[in-house]
Design an enzyme around this catalytic site. Structure first.
Site, PDB file in Angstrom:
ATOM      1  CE  LYS A  74       6.346  19.006  47.598  1.00 62.41           C
ATOM      2  NZ  LYS A  74       7.702  19.001  48.391  1.00 62.41           N
ATOM      3  CB  SER A 149       9.482  15.855  47.107  1.00 60.74           C
ATOM      4  OG  SER A 149       9.367  16.861  47.974  1.00 60.74           O
ATOM      5  CB  SER A 173      11.797  18.889  48.368  1.00 58.98           C
ATOM      6  OG  SER A 173      12.254  17.297  48.695  1.00 58.98           O
TER       7      SER A 173
END
Length: 486
Positions: A74, A149, A173
């Site tokens: 990420k 997210s 997330s």
């Protein structure tokens, strides 16, 4: 194919690491122009490391456990010499001079960092639509969001663009996009995994964790990244157990609690409720005892979170001022003008909204009424969990109230967007480990996620239950079609 399968194929020479990496790069080039799950693809670096690992294998060297396996990261985890943007214009050209602890551990374990994945800007969002570099689409249905997210990390695993990935979980997330994309996603106990090098959103809530196609691969990634870190004082010096050893153990006699508050909520979709309750019945057939548990303040989590998280974010994001690094507005006459314009142009609307909420909650006239009260409710939520774990080993709930919603459906409705994290937020507030794994599909063939929540530092128990369910249900074997027809 599990990591163990890949290791055997690499060891036998049936496949090379370079071939594994090249296959994933080809797949990224084919599918990701549509999905937009990657912000950066490390083609040359990944192939170079793969060649080096292949030479080590040919020489008979003893290699670490993830050697030659392509993993995605990420883009809020700092990677030395590789651009790290947090999906924000304000960090568009930021290249970290250091490596985050978790990515360093993955690299030391032999993993090949194939690229950096898309996300909601500064991890603020539940759909990966707030990224400054465009939204990520759900590989199960490209008219739907992948969740957020960490939507890029979830979508890349679901679409077969990598074998596993790292995400961060502040209020769901990792787990919510894992649910929407039909993969396994785990948030460890707060303090189990280092946050050093993770770009901060809400420091008392953020935690790094894995995505994978199956529970055993998620367990392997967690094994590698866990442990005390002298660079992060919030990590806890507790020995990390061998998670793989517990995976095959029976769950007979284990008590699993259904959280009543989750199943009574009016926003819970019927398909989701039925699938999760059916999953509880399957666990009962495997020998677990299913009991009903009440966590009275569970549904207060969302209001509590949206005071605490923005408050911490408003402080953490104050460092982005256009002075030392990141985006800087030009042609301004004073430092104040430059800072104001840099932040106004560099941050997206959702980030600005949360900074404003947090600044308001911490202001002199309201800090007692909002922030202090939210911290008190957080303590009560934690006590509810403490009481529950005196009666059961693991808690069970849906991961999200619905399956993936349509792209654009909630982007202009913050309240609707925030409610998608209703069932994941309480575990973050209490610092507990939680995992999402696929348990079925709705009438539109979109994945449904089952959430298991454990007591502090009992990730092994969660993985044990999750693995036994996964082997019995075999839902994880279903993969999305990749022609991406509407």
């Amino acid at each position: 194919m599990t990591f163990e399968d890949l290791r055997q194929k690499l060891k036998s020479g049936e496949v090379s690491s370079k071939e594994l990496v090249q296959e994933k790069i080809n797949r990224i080039n084919e599918l990701d122009p549509t999905l937009n799950s990657f912000l950066i693809v490390n083609t040359e670096l990944a192939l170079s490391k793969a060649e080096h690992i292949d030479k080590q294998i040919a020489s008979g060297d003893h290699l670490p456990p993830l050697s030659g396996i392509p993993i995605a990261i990420k883009d809020n985890l700092c990677t030395k010499g590789i651009k790290t943007t947090c999906a924000s214009k304000i960090l568009d050209n930021f290249v970290p001079p250091y490596e985050s602890t978790v990515t360093k551990k993955l690299l030391n374990a032999g993993a090949i960092m194939i690229g950096k994945t898309n996300m909601d800007e500064f991890a603020m969002g539940s759909s990966t639509e707030t990224s400054a570099f465009g939204p990520t689409l759900n590989p199960w249905n490209i008219t739907k969001v992948p969740g957020g997210s960490s939507g890029g990390s979830a979508a890349s695993v679901a679409a077969g663009l990598c074998y596993g990935s790292l995400g961060s979980d502040t209020g769901g997330s990792i787990r919510q996009p894992a649910s929407f994309c039909g993969v396994v996603g785990m948030k460890p106990t707060y303090g189990r995994v280092s946050r050093w090098g993770l770009i901060a959103f809400a420091s008392s809530l953020d935690q790094v964790g894995p995505f994978a196609n199956n529970v055993s691969d998620a367990a392997e990634i967690l094994q590698v990244i866990s442990g005390k870190d002298e660079l992060d004082s919030t990590t806890v010096d507790i020995p990390v157990p061998n998670y793989l050893e517990t995976l095959s153990k029976s769950i007979k006699g284990m008590k699993i609690g259904l959280i009543d508050n989750c199943f009574d909520h009016e926003g819970l979709a019927t398909d989701v409720k039925e699938s999760v309750l059916s999953s509880a019945s399957l666990l009962e057939n495997l020998g677990a005892e299913i009991v009903n548990i009440s966590c009275p303040r569970f549904n207060d989590g969302i209001a509590t979170y949206y005071v605490i998280a923005p408050s911490e974010a408003s402080a953490n994001l104050a460092r982005y001022d256009g002075v030392k690094y990141g985006f800087r507005a030009e042609d301004e006459q004073s430092l104040i003008e430059m800072t104001s314009k840099s932040r106004a142009l560099g941050f997206g609307s959702e980030v600005k909204r949360r900074i404003l909420i947090g600044t308001y909650a911490l202001s002199a006239g309201y800090v007692d009424a909002y922030y202090k009260k939210a911290q008190q409710v957080r303590t009560l939520i934690r006590r509810d969990f403490d009481d529950a774990f005196k009666k059961v080993d693991v808690l069970l709930a849906p991961t999200a109230p619905t399956t993936a919603f349509g792209s654009g459906d909630n982007i202009d409705n913050p309240m609707a967007m925030y409610l998608s994290d209703l069932l994941t937020i309480p575990a973050n507030l209490a610092g507990l480990p939680a995992i999402s794994l696929p348990c079925g599909f709705d009438k539109s063939d979109l994945p449904i996620g089952l959430q298991l929540i454990g007591n502090v530092f009992e990730e092994g128990k969660l993985l044990q239950v999750a693995n036994q369910f996964e082997k019995a249900a075999e839902v994880y074997k279903n993969r999305p079609k990749t022609d991406f027809t509407l």
